[in-house]
Design a protein around this motif. Structure first.
Motif, short mmCIF file in Angstrom:
data_model
loop_
_atom_site.label_atom_id
_atom_site.label_comp_id
_atom_site.label_asym_id
_atom_site.label_seq_id
_atom_site.Cartn_x
_atom_site.Cartn_y
_atom_site.Cartn_z
N SER A 15 13.08 -14.45 -3.61
CA SER A 15 14.25 -14.30 -2.75
C SER A 15 14.18 -15.25 -1.56
CB SER A 15 14.34 -12.85 -2.26
OG SER A 15 15.39 -12.69 -1.34
N SER A 16 12.98 -15.46 -1.02
CA SER A 16 12.81 -16.35 0.13
C SER A 16 13.05 -17.81 -0.24
CB SER A 16 11.39 -16.20 0.69
OG SER A 16 11.12 -14.87 1.05
N GLN A 17 12.86 -18.17 -1.52
CA GLN A 17 12.95 -19.57 -1.92
C GLN A 17 14.34 -20.14 -1.64
OE1 GLN A 17 10.37 -21.30 -2.83
NE2 GLN A 17 11.50 -23.21 -3.13
N GLY A 18 15.38 -19.42 -2.05
CA GLY A 18 16.73 -19.91 -1.82
C GLY A 18 17.07 -19.99 -0.35
N ILE A 19 16.61 -19.02 0.42
CA ILE A 19 16.89 -19.00 1.86
C ILE A 19 16.17 -20.15 2.57
CG2 ILE A 19 16.59 -17.65 3.98
CD1 ILE A 19 16.91 -15.14 2.26
N LEU A 20 14.88 -20.35 2.23
CA LEU A 20 14.13 -21.45 2.85
C LEU A 20 14.71 -22.81 2.46
CD1 LEU A 20 10.45 -20.17 2.38
CD2 LEU A 20 11.68 -20.43 4.55
N THR A 21 15.13 -22.94 1.20
CA THR A 21 15.73 -24.20 0.76
C THR A 21 17.00 -24.51 1.54
OG1 THR A 21 14.84 -23.86 -1.47
CG2 THR A 21 16.60 -25.48 -1.24
N THR A 22 17.82 -23.48 1.78
CA THR A 22 19.03 -23.67 2.57
C THR A 22 18.70 -24.04 4.01
OG1 THR A 22 20.19 -22.04 1.20
CG2 THR A 22 21.18 -22.57 3.33
N LEU A 23 17.69 -23.39 4.58
CA LEU A 23 17.30 -23.68 5.97
C LEU A 23 16.68 -25.05 6.11
CD1 LEU A 23 15.77 -20.22 7.00
CD2 LEU A 23 17.99 -21.16 7.67
N SER A 24 16.15 -25.61 5.01
CA SER A 24 15.52 -26.94 5.08
C SER A 24 16.56 -28.06 5.11
CB SER A 24 14.58 -27.15 3.89
OG SER A 24 15.32 -27.27 2.68
N GLN A 25 17.83 -27.73 4.90
CA GLN A 25 18.88 -28.73 4.95
C GLN A 25 19.23 -29.07 6.39
OE1 GLN A 25 22.14 -27.09 2.75
NE2 GLN A 25 21.17 -27.38 0.76
N VAL A 263 11.21 -10.87 -15.47
CA VAL A 263 12.67 -10.91 -15.48
C VAL A 263 13.24 -9.93 -14.45
CG1 VAL A 263 14.68 -10.25 -16.85
CG2 VAL A 263 12.97 -11.79 -17.81
N TYR A 264 12.68 -8.74 -14.40
CA TYR A 264 13.16 -7.76 -13.42
C TYR A 264 12.89 -8.24 -11.99
CZ TYR A 264 14.79 -3.89 -16.30
OH TYR A 264 15.54 -3.11 -17.15
N SER A 265 11.72 -8.84 -11.77
CA SER A 265 11.38 -9.32 -10.43
C SER A 265 12.36 -10.39 -9.96
CB SER A 265 9.95 -9.88 -10.42
OG SER A 265 9.02 -8.87 -10.69
N THR A 266 12.62 -11.36 -10.82
CA THR A 266 13.52 -12.45 -10.43
C THR A 266 14.96 -11.98 -10.30
OG1 THR A 266 13.64 -13.09 -12.78
CG2 THR A 266 12.05 -14.25 -11.41
N SER A 267 15.37 -11.01 -11.13
CA SER A 267 16.73 -10.48 -11.03
C SER A 267 16.92 -9.71 -9.74
CB SER A 267 17.05 -9.58 -12.23
OG SER A 267 16.98 -10.30 -13.44
N MET A 268 15.94 -8.89 -9.38
CA MET A 268 16.01 -8.16 -8.12
C MET A 268 15.96 -9.12 -6.93
SD MET A 268 16.46 -5.08 -8.95
CE MET A 268 16.41 -4.17 -10.49
N ALA A 269 15.24 -10.24 -7.10
CA ALA A 269 15.17 -11.23 -6.03
C ALA A 269 16.54 -11.85 -5.78
CB ALA A 269 14.17 -12.32 -6.39
N MET A 270 17.31 -12.07 -6.83
CA MET A 270 18.65 -12.63 -6.68
C MET A 270 19.54 -11.69 -5.87
SD MET A 270 21.41 -13.50 -9.64
CE MET A 270 21.56 -11.75 -9.96
N LEU A 271 19.45 -10.40 -6.16
CA LEU A 271 20.24 -9.42 -5.42
C LEU A 271 19.77 -9.32 -3.97
CD1 LEU A 271 20.45 -6.59 -8.12
CD2 LEU A 271 22.19 -8.29 -7.56
N LEU A 272 18.44 -9.39 -3.77
CA LEU A 272 17.89 -9.33 -2.42
C LEU A 272 18.35 -10.54 -1.60
CD1 LEU A 272 16.08 -7.97 -0.33
CD2 LEU A 272 14.12 -9.18 -1.36
N THR A 273 18.40 -11.70 -2.26
CA THR A 273 18.88 -12.91 -1.58
C THR A 273 20.31 -12.74 -1.11
OG1 THR A 273 17.42 -14.28 -2.93
CG2 THR A 273 19.23 -15.40 -1.81
N MET A 274 21.16 -12.16 -1.96
CA MET A 274 22.55 -11.93 -1.57
C MET A 274 22.67 -11.01 -0.37
SD MET A 274 24.51 -11.54 -5.23
CE MET A 274 24.59 -12.89 -6.41
N VAL A 275 21.85 -9.95 -0.38
CA VAL A 275 21.89 -9.00 0.74
C VAL A 275 21.42 -9.67 2.03
CG1 VAL A 275 20.93 -6.85 1.63
CG2 VAL A 275 21.62 -7.00 -0.77
#
Length: 335
Positions: A15-25, A263-275
């Protein structure tokens, strides 16, 4: 370490990966070459695994390490599959838009379950199959926009090639995961030795991509090793470390748990990222997001909960002194 602790940590890091990638822009653009991030992440994983393997070798007895070529030659295959998968991703995006591609990407949840059953011979109960389908439905629901935004019509308005490539992409992603699990469990080799082999080839293939990018660009920006760290900031390094740590956790799950847990971990991470994006960025929550979260949580409970918690099993009567019937046995002896 318990698998659910590792799975929870994987959810947080993914979940942190997408957020950190966005912040690195910077102003919506990357100041660094994004292709260098996977390469440095592979190098990081290789260094960490090599150090842990060295420490393991100091112990008694030494770890088991299969060095036969017929075993080692299997380890480049996941990298080759991911390389093909990345090219298919780009080809798919030439036919469909990003949101449609993300929705089709949820097919990998189901394809992982199918390949998990076919190649690893792991039997899933009917409830678990229903849970996997529910997980795919839940993640898709959270990503679908309202029909008032004209998304329902556009979802099915692309050329058939786009949908076929999307299905192929989902199958390749699942195949890479299932094959990696097969590699990790095919013998009792040290996890760190297996990681060293995986990440060595991973680093080689990522370096080959950087070289190929140089040839395609005519070396306008110079060779890749001269601009490897150009534009890197503290946030960029956090992206690299986070991506590398995620890979290490995935390999642990492949060795000691399975693909479905991942699969469950990464799917839950996607939802956590949205929240989290609701609080960190300008993302607005939707009804579909809340419905998707509810469906995914039901799926999580359905897959991992014991059957006794999901189905009302008939009670078996216990033998008590009150319901025992006294039986007399007439013993006769022949004289």
């Amino acid at each position: 370490m318990k698998w659910y602790v590792v799975a929870s940590l994987l959810t947080v890091l993914t979940s942190s990966q997408g957020i950190l990638t966005t912040l690195s822009q910077s102003n919506g653009k990357y100041k660094y070459d994004y292709a260098t991030v996977p390469f440095l992440a592979e190098v990081f994983k290789l260094l960490v695994s090599s150090f842990l393997l060295w420490r393991e070798c100091q112990g008694v007895p030494p770890p088991k390490m299969t060095t036969e070529w017929r075993s080692v030659r299997l380890y480049p295959i996941p990298s080759i599959i991911y390389l093909i998968h990345n090219n298919v991703q780009f080809a798919t995006l030439t036919y469909v838009d990003t949101s449609t591609y993300q929705i089709m990407g949820n097919l990998k949840i189901v394809t992982t379950g199918i390949l998990f059953r076919l190649f690893l011979k792991k039997k899933l109960s009917n409830l678990q199959w229903m849970a996997i389908v529910l997980l795919a439905v839940g993640t898709t629901t959270s990503q679908v926009k309202g029909c008032g935004e004209a998304s329902c019509d556009s979802l099915f308005s692309f050329p058939i090639q786009g949908y076929m490539l999307g299905i192929l992409s989902a199958c390749l992603s699942a195949l890479a995961g299932v094959y990696t699990e097969f590699l990790m469990k095919k013998n009792n080799d040290s996890l760190y030795w297996q990681n060293v082999q995986l990440y060595t080839f991973g680093a080689i293939f990522n370096m080959a991509r950087l070289v190929l990018d140089d040839f395609r660009g005519g070396f306008e920006k110079g060779p890749w090793w001269q601009r490897l760290l150009n534009g890197y900031s503290i946030t960029t390094w956090l992206v690299v470390l986070n991506l590398g740590s995620t890979g290490l956790l995935v390999s642990w799950l492949m060795k000691y748990a399975d693909n479905i847990v991942k699969v469950y971990s990464t799917s839950m991470a996607m939802l956590l990222t949205m929240v989290l994006s609701i609080f960190l960025f300008t993302f607005k929550p939707t009804l579909q997001l809340f419905l998707g979260i509810i469906i995914c949580m039901l799926s999580l409970h359905m897959y991992f909960a014991p059957a006794s918690m999901l189905v009302d099993l008939p009670l078996t009567a216990k033998a008590t002194p009150e319901n025992l019937v006294e039986v007399s046995v007439d013993r006769r002896t022949d004289s």
